[in-house]
Design a protein around this motif. Structure first.
Motif: not given
Ligand SMILES: [Mg+2]
Ligand SMILES: Nc1nc2c(ncn2[C@@H]2O[C@H](COP(=O)(O)OP(=O)(O)OP(=O)(O)O)[C@@H](O)[C@H]2O)c(=O)[nH]1
Lengths: 89, 222
Positions: B43-45, B71-73, B116-118
């Motif tokens: 998702k983040t990628s 981390n993701d943010a 939105i990344e859940n």
């Molecule tokens: Mg992620």
């Protein structure tokens, strides 16, 4: 995994409704779970029992109507003891 | 004993919040997408690849949910768009209230696309409406073709399936046609794009899907 928050939402609904029957006690709450709701009935029951234990709602039982089809997660009905029904205005 | 019909959704409180969010998104002409996948499917990628392909003038914002860490943010903030981490401290999904809080202080008039990344989880997020226009489920080729059958709810509720990590196909026994067949068995209308966030294969298809969503959103506006 989210069954605890679902159980919490069921009890929240019971508490809201119970305010309408100050003289009575809610005995039973029934829900419907569809096979596609992504909710495990046994886990909901477990979480529900944990939350009800030692709370003012005890003894409250959960009735689960599980249906293979459907994606819904619904509250179906409450059963309230007689005294409460009589006290309703 | 008296029986009283209730007949409403168990999560009606969340549904109420989601309806409020959806109304706000409509008012500001925001396309909101809710990305869901198992932990680590990409998702983040996918969001990184998306943000890097957008012009800095695009009005995009990201809310990313995790149980712990920023981390993701941090990964997503590099691209210069507004990004906020929602760490919910243990909950396996995002809910309407977390989105409400996540949006606090943001000028919605300056946003056209809200991604939105859940929380990484194929089960619980499917029960919580966040006011999104569509859910997008990301599945990667290392997860096995049968995931749509094992976790039907999220595939049933998603408008699009992104089949990611296509670059790994030579290394894992994974039957793309079978996976897509399984997804369509659960949800015949599901749209599918195949991507690799590593080689960037297929990202054009994902971006084209996004752009279609954006133009339809504009068409719906009054
Ligand atoms: Mg992620
Ligand atoms: N080979 C390959 N690796 C990928 C691809 N997409 C993501 N990855 C890798 O997979 C790992 C997880 O990717 P993330 O983007 O963090 O996945 P996520 O879904 O955001 O994970 P959570 O937020 O923790 O649920 C990272 O090491 C990525 O580099 C891809 O298309 N190909």
């Amino acid at each position: 995994m989210h069954e605890m928050s679902i159980a919490g939402s069921i009890l929240e609904a019971v508490r809201t409704e119970a305010r309408r029957f100050p003289a009575g006690h809610v005995q039973k709450v029934a829900i419907r779970i569809g096979g596609r709701a992504g909710v495990d009935p046994e886990a909901v029951r477990f979480c529900f029992d944990v939350l009800v234990q030692d709370s003012e709602l005890e003894p409250l039982t959960l009735v689960i109507d599980f249906r293979e089809q459907g994606e819904d997660l619904d509250l179906a009905y409450l059963e309230v003891e007689d005294g409460a029904a009589a006290a309703r205005t | 004993m008296e029986r009283l019909p209730l007949e409403r959704k168990v999560l009606s409180e969340n549904d109420r919040l989601a309806a409020g969010l959806r109304a706000r998104f409509a008012e500001h002409g925001i396309l909101c997408l809710n990305l869901v996948s198992a932990p680590g499917s990409g998702k983040t990628s996918l969001l990184e690849r998306t943000l890097e392909s957008l012009a800095p003038t695009e009005r995009v914002a990201v809310l990313t949910g995790d149980i712990q860490t920023e981390n993701d943010a941090k990964r997503l903030a590099r691209y210069g768009f507004p990004v906020r981490q929602i760490t919910n401290g243990g909950t396996c999904h995002l809910d309407g209230r977390m989105i409400e809080r996540g949006l606090e202080g943001w000028d919605l008039a300056a946003i056209e696309l809200l991604l939105i990344e859940n929380v990484g989880n194929l089960v619980c997020p499917s029960s919580y409406d966040l006011g999104e226009a569509a859910k997008v489920v990301v599945m990667s080729v290392t997860e096995g073709e049968d995931k749509p059958l094992k976790y039907p709810s999220i595939f049933f509720k998603s408008k699009l399936m992104v089949l990611n990590k296509l670059d790994l196909l030579p290394y894992v026994p994974f039957d793309v046609a079978a996976a897509e067949h399984n997804a369509r068995q659960v949800h015949p209308e599901i749209e599918i794009v195949r991507t690799s966030c590593q080689t960037r294969v297929g990202l054009e298809d994902w971006l084209a899907w996004l752009r279609r969503g954006m133009s339809q959103r504009v068409a719906v506006q009054v």
